[in-house]
Design an enzyme around this catalytic site. Structure first.
Site, PDB file in Angstrom:
ATOM      1  N   ASP A 170       0.810  -1.229   0.000  1.00 53.54           N
ATOM      2  CA  ASP A 170       0.000   0.000   0.000  1.00 53.54           C
ATOM      3  C   ASP A 170       0.835   1.267   0.000  1.00 53.54           C
ATOM      4  OD1 ASP A 170      -2.097  -1.820   0.290  1.00 53.54           O
ATOM      5  OD2 ASP A 170      -2.192  -1.562   2.454  1.00 53.54           O
TER       6      ASP A 170
ATOM      7  N   GLU B 243     -11.365   1.234  -3.895  1.00 56.78           N
ATOM      8  CA  GLU B 243     -10.694   1.659  -2.663  1.00 56.78           C
ATOM      9  C   GLU B 243      -9.394   2.375  -2.998  1.00 56.78           C
ATOM     10  OE1 GLU B 243     -10.144  -1.998  -0.537  1.00 56.78           O
ATOM     11  OE2 GLU B 243      -8.780  -2.821  -2.024  1.00 56.78           O
TER      12      GLU B 243
END
Length: 413
Positions: free
Chosen positions: A67, A243
């Protein structure tokens, strides 16, 4: 009783991690003291793909660095990663050329900031976003902490290497928040959330919301929230897990980039455009702009799960994107975790596209103009096949030494 002194050595071969001289009996483990640590890499992919003088390896951060988010102030780039229930949390790196990276610490390095002592392995810190606000010369790190009753939160600093503020809880649900600072000084937060109650159409149906952000109060403006993406690029196709949103501005237009498809074999990155930060956002006709899902599963030197990206503009107007992906072993197991990769981004047209992000990825890239590869030298992280040794005698442990769930007491001398 005098403790036994042991050396701990790790060897990596064919993407497996093997522990040698690390077998401790339950009855004597409390009496063991490790004197040193050595890791030696011997991955076939690097043996088969030696670097030329004008090349560097991607991933830029090998191992479990998922991420990624990136920002720039002047000539300095800063990058952060998810850390889940590890303590300290949110490792932070800096670079001047996007090739050579140094870790300068952790954003969340105090128990008052990170309350993961009772959290599950996959709880804790999700998808941090780091952004520099030129209007107040301040860095912001915003994330979701699934622990300690915190939820969405933000911390900030004037200098990422000199510590971050205490946590400010944010008043909204969902995950994966990111902050956007507009040219006029206004700020906004975007994030993943559940669709309004009673409107969920399928498992994995999510939405992207935007809020106005009050920089004086470090809080979202009540009642300013708006759904700007419902489901994903095409709701009729039942896209899952939209997302990891980020907003960028270029040539007067606003661009919303998100991950779509879930962090697995269908993972991708998609892009939308609008005339306003609060939409409406129109998806590009050439989505996705990054994915590895279309290729044979048995392809050579496989990279997979590419997505959850963030963009940064260089001082000379070029763009690069960092993103997570995985390199499974020969049994298709992901024992190294999700790593941080990088690709140049072509934004010569209306929408950005990751260069060679829609073909099977290669382990090597051309160095950016003016960059040199200082692999493992002068404090920069090593890459490829390397040896790392730590005598464990320094007053402070290397930043790479982290632990599950944090210090309930000071157990490291």
């Amino acid at each position: 009783m005098k403790p036994n002194i042991m050396s701990l050595t790790f060897f990596r071969n064919k993407t497996h991690v093997l522990a040698a001289a690390a077998l401790l009996s339950v009855t004597t483990i409390s009496a063991q003291t490790f004197s040193d640590f050595t890791y030696r890499g011997n991955d076939k992919i690097y043996n088969d793909n030696p670097l030329k003088p004008d090349e560097f390896y991607s991933p830029i951060l090998q191992g479990c660095y998922p991420d990624p988010s990136i920002t720039r102030k002047g000539d300095d780039y800063y990058l952060v990663n998810s850390s889940f229930s590890m303590f300290p949390g949110v490792p932070i790196f800096t670079s001047k050329d996007l090739v050579n990276w140094k870790q300068v610490g952790h954003v969340l390095d105090r128990p008052s900031q990170l309350k993961v002592e009772k959290s599950g392995v996959s709880q804790g810190i999700y998808a941090p976003d780091i952004k520099y606000n030129k209007h107040n010369d301040t860095f912001y790190m915003i994330t979701t902490q699934i622990a300690g009753g915190i939820g969405n939160m933000v911390v900030k600093t004037k200098d990422p290497a000199k510590g971050w503020s205490e946590v400010q809880k944010l008043n909204f649900d969902g995950i994966d928040p990111a902050v956007f600072f507009d040219d006029d000084g206004k700020a906004y937060i975007v994030h993943n959330d559940a669709p309004p109650k009673g409107t969920e159409q399928y498992n994995g149906h999510r939405v992207i919301k935007i809020w106005e952000y009050d920089l004086e109060k470090d809080q979202v403006v009540p009642g300013s929230d708006k759904i700007i993406v419902n489901g994903g690029v095409d709701l009729s196709q039942k896209p899952i897990w939209i997302e990891g949103p980020h907003i960028y501005k270029k040539n007067g237009k606003y661009y919303l980039m998100c991950a779509e498809g879930g962090t697995g074999g269908n993972h991708s990155e998609v892009i939308f455009m609008s005339d306003s930060p609060k939409g409406p956002y129109i998806p590009a006709g050439n989505n996705p702009i990054l994915t590895q899902r279309y290729f044979p599963k048995d392809r050579k030197e496989k990279v997979d799960w590419a997505g959850h990206a963030d963009l940064v503009e260089t001082p000379d107007g070029q763009y690069y994107g960092v993103f997570l992906a995985i390199r499974p072993n020969e049994k298709n197991r992901v024992n190294k975790g999700r790593e941080t990769f990088i690709l140049p981004v072509d934004w010569s047209g209306t929408y950005p596209v990751f260069q060679n992000g829609l073909v099977p990825m290669k382990p090597k890239l051309k160095l950016p103009e003016g960059a040199q590869n200082h692999n493992g030298q002068n404090g920069f992280f090593p890459n490829g096949n390397f040896t790392y040794s730590d005598k464990l005698t320094d007053k402070n442990l290397d930043y790479r030494w982290i632990a599950m769930r944090g210090p309930r007491e000071s157990f490291i001398a």
